[in-house]
Design a protein around this motif. Structure first.
Motif, PDB file in Angstrom:
ATOM      1  N   VAL A  73      73.397 -10.643 -40.880  1.00 42.36           N
ATOM      2  CA  VAL A  73      72.733 -11.802 -41.486  1.00 42.36           C
ATOM      3  C   VAL A  73      71.287 -11.885 -40.997  1.00 42.36           C
ATOM      4  N   GLY A  91      73.570 -17.304 -39.432  1.00 41.05           N
ATOM      5  CA  GLY A  91      74.419 -16.278 -38.825  1.00 41.05           C
ATOM      6  C   GLY A  91      75.403 -16.865 -37.837  1.00 41.05           C
ATOM      7  N   ALA A 137      67.044 -15.530 -43.882  1.00 39.20           N
ATOM      8  CA  ALA A 137      68.326 -16.018 -43.354  1.00 39.20           C
ATOM      9  C   ALA A 137      68.128 -16.420 -41.887  1.00 39.20           C
TER      10      ALA A 137
END
Length: 505
Positions: free
Chosen positions: A268, A279, A274
């Motif tokens: 991630v 994550g 992101a």
């Protein structure tokens, strides 16, 4: 073999006296920056960036990366000891870390967090070293449909396999999505949900303000109410023998969470836009899904500490990968590091590994050294963090309140957000009173700003055809798995009813 040789040269560079001193100073500063609510790695790196102009570029990036590492470790400290997330990346650590501390197992939570962070960082460093170009190309293959499918999977882990009441979980997610929609529309630019035309809502609801309100103010009010004012202090014991025992227990009960966080967090982390916060939350959800007794999560399970801590450290290294190989920052902190590199006269991208080989491998070598330094410094300071818990709650509560208000203001420098944080604290208290889970709302406000624009961009790409989420080779399997997880509670309900009818017959 060539990679091992370059890595060896990089580690020797990072072990030079100046660089080694900068690593230890950086991880120590980062540890306390990460533990201070409202600061976190972004502010820490930004504040200390000007200092780096006094040293060579290779030493400067090593110092800033060490702060980044230290801050990832430090975020767990206030999450566990005070119930206030030091940074957005450590919010998921609060879910099980704080309950462990309230049970007198703060040492177990802190040691588990430190070891999981070390393992997550180590796994990420190895993956980074061996597969940097390949993983960068994989990250580029993730378009809006793939990223939305990944976000849907994150929501599905909370809905499909949570031990909470499913309707209440869905309500909590919807509430978080509404809060995530406040402010300007990312695509059209039109203002949305600006309550009572208050201008403070135009910049949206800052996630850290929500997190500090829910887990700082809300937790403090809940503790005062649930104990009717008869609180003295949290039991907390510390010894070398205890650390060894806690290490064994933490890894025995948290190895699945550590493994999930190490690999999922890195993956991630390499995705642009992101980063470590999604994550860590996703890793927590998957670790809960894979646990033998998922209902123990949220009550004080070491796996619930190990998963997000392994993930945020792994993701912090992963976020460096697109920055160095493609010139695309994978997180807000790496965006600041990218700016620093440009100021130092370096151009991130594919040519950086060729034109500035010594710089790149010196940085990669410092990841390994910083990871070891961070876990040593963290374990050394655990007695200090345990001592904090021995303070009477009559002293600790005002400290929590002041840190929460300071952290809420530091996030945006806006008093509107301080009042909003207090409102979130009261709301969280009443939601807990009625047994509504808070974690899904927190997940939704983090992932909502990523999920919504990628959904709309995907539908624009397909002219409104939702089959785009099923026909693409990466998005398709992820979407199918997410739908199965969402439908699991319904299938379980049907199975239980059929079983009940047969028993009655």
């Amino acid at each position: 073999m060539e990679i091992l040789g370059l890595l060896g040269d990089g580690m020797l560079l990072s072990l030079q006296p100046l660089n080694l001193a900068l690593i230890f100073v950086g991880v120590t500063l980062g540890l306390f920056i990460g533990a201070m609510p409202g600061l976190g790695s972004v502010n820490g790196v930004a504040i200390l960036l000007p200092i780096t102009f006094l040293v060579p570029p290779s030493s400067a990036i090593i110092f800033l990366a060490a702060i980044y590492y230290g801050a990832m470790y430090g975020g767990a400290i206030s999450s566990i000891t005070l119930g206030i997330p030091g940074a957005s990346t450590a919010v998921a650590t609060t879910f099980d870390g704080r309950p462990l501390a309230l049970k007198g197992r703060a040492s177990l939570a802190l040691v588990t967090a430190a070891i999981a962070s070390f393992i997550g960082g180590s796994v990420a460093n190895i993956l980074f070293t061996l597969f940097a170009p390949l993983l960068a190309s994989v990250a580029l293959s993730f378009g809006p449909p793939e990223i939305f499918a990944l976000m849907l999977l994150a929501f599905a882990t909370f809905v499909g396999l949570g031990g909470d009441d499913i309707p209440k979980t869905i309500f909590s997610i919807c509430l978080g999505l509404v809060l995530a929609s406040v402010g300007f529309d990312q695509i059209s630019g039109a203002p949305r949900l600006v309550f009572f035309d208050i201008s403070g809502f135009l910049h949206g609801i800052n996630f850290l303000v929500l997190a500090i309100g829910v887990y700082g103010i809300g937790e403090m009010i809940w503790t005062i109410d649930s104990t009717r004012g008869k609180i003295t202090s949290t039991e907390a014991k510390m010894s070398v023998k205890g650390i060894v025992a806690d290490s064994k227990e933490g890894m025995r009960r948290g190895w699945k969470g550590t493994a999930v966080g190490s690999f999922l967090g890195f993956f991630v982390g390499i995705l642009p836009a992101a980063g470590a916060t999604p994550g860590s939350l996703m890793s927590y959800g998957v670790a809960k899904m894979l646990a033998k007794n998922p209902q123990e999560f949220g009550q004080g399970h070491p796996g619930g500490v190990a998963a997000p801590e392994a993930a945020n450290n792994s993701a912090s290294t992963g976020a460096m990968l697109p920055m160095l190989t493609l010139g695309i920052p994978g997180s807000p902190t790496t965006a600041i590091l990218l700016g620093g590199m440009v100021i130092w006269g370096l151009t991130p991208g594919p040519r950086l590994f060729v034109d500035q080989s010594e710089f790149v491998w010196g940085l990669i070598g410092s990841f390994y050294v910083s990871n070891v330094a961070a876990v040593v410094v963290n374990l050394a300071f655990i007695p200090l963090f345990i001592w904090m818990l021995r303070m009477p709650f009559t002293i600790l509560a005002p400290i929590i309140f002041v840190l929460s208000v300071t952290g809420g203001y530091a996030a945006t420098k806006d008093m509107h957000d301080v009042w909003l944080m207090l409102l979130f604290g009261l709301s969280a208290f009443f939601l807990r009173k009625f047994d509504y889970p808070l974690a899904p709302a927190v997940l939704a406000i983090v992932l909502g700003p990523i999920a919504e624009p990628t959904l709309r961009q995907s539908l624009l790409l397909s002219s409104g055809d939702p089959s785009i989420f099923f026909t693409r080779p990466i998005a398709g399997p992820i979407t199918v798995i997410a739908i199965i997880l969402i439908l699991l509670p319904l299938l379980k309900l049907i199975k239980d009813r059929i079983g009940g009818k047969r028993a009655n017959a």
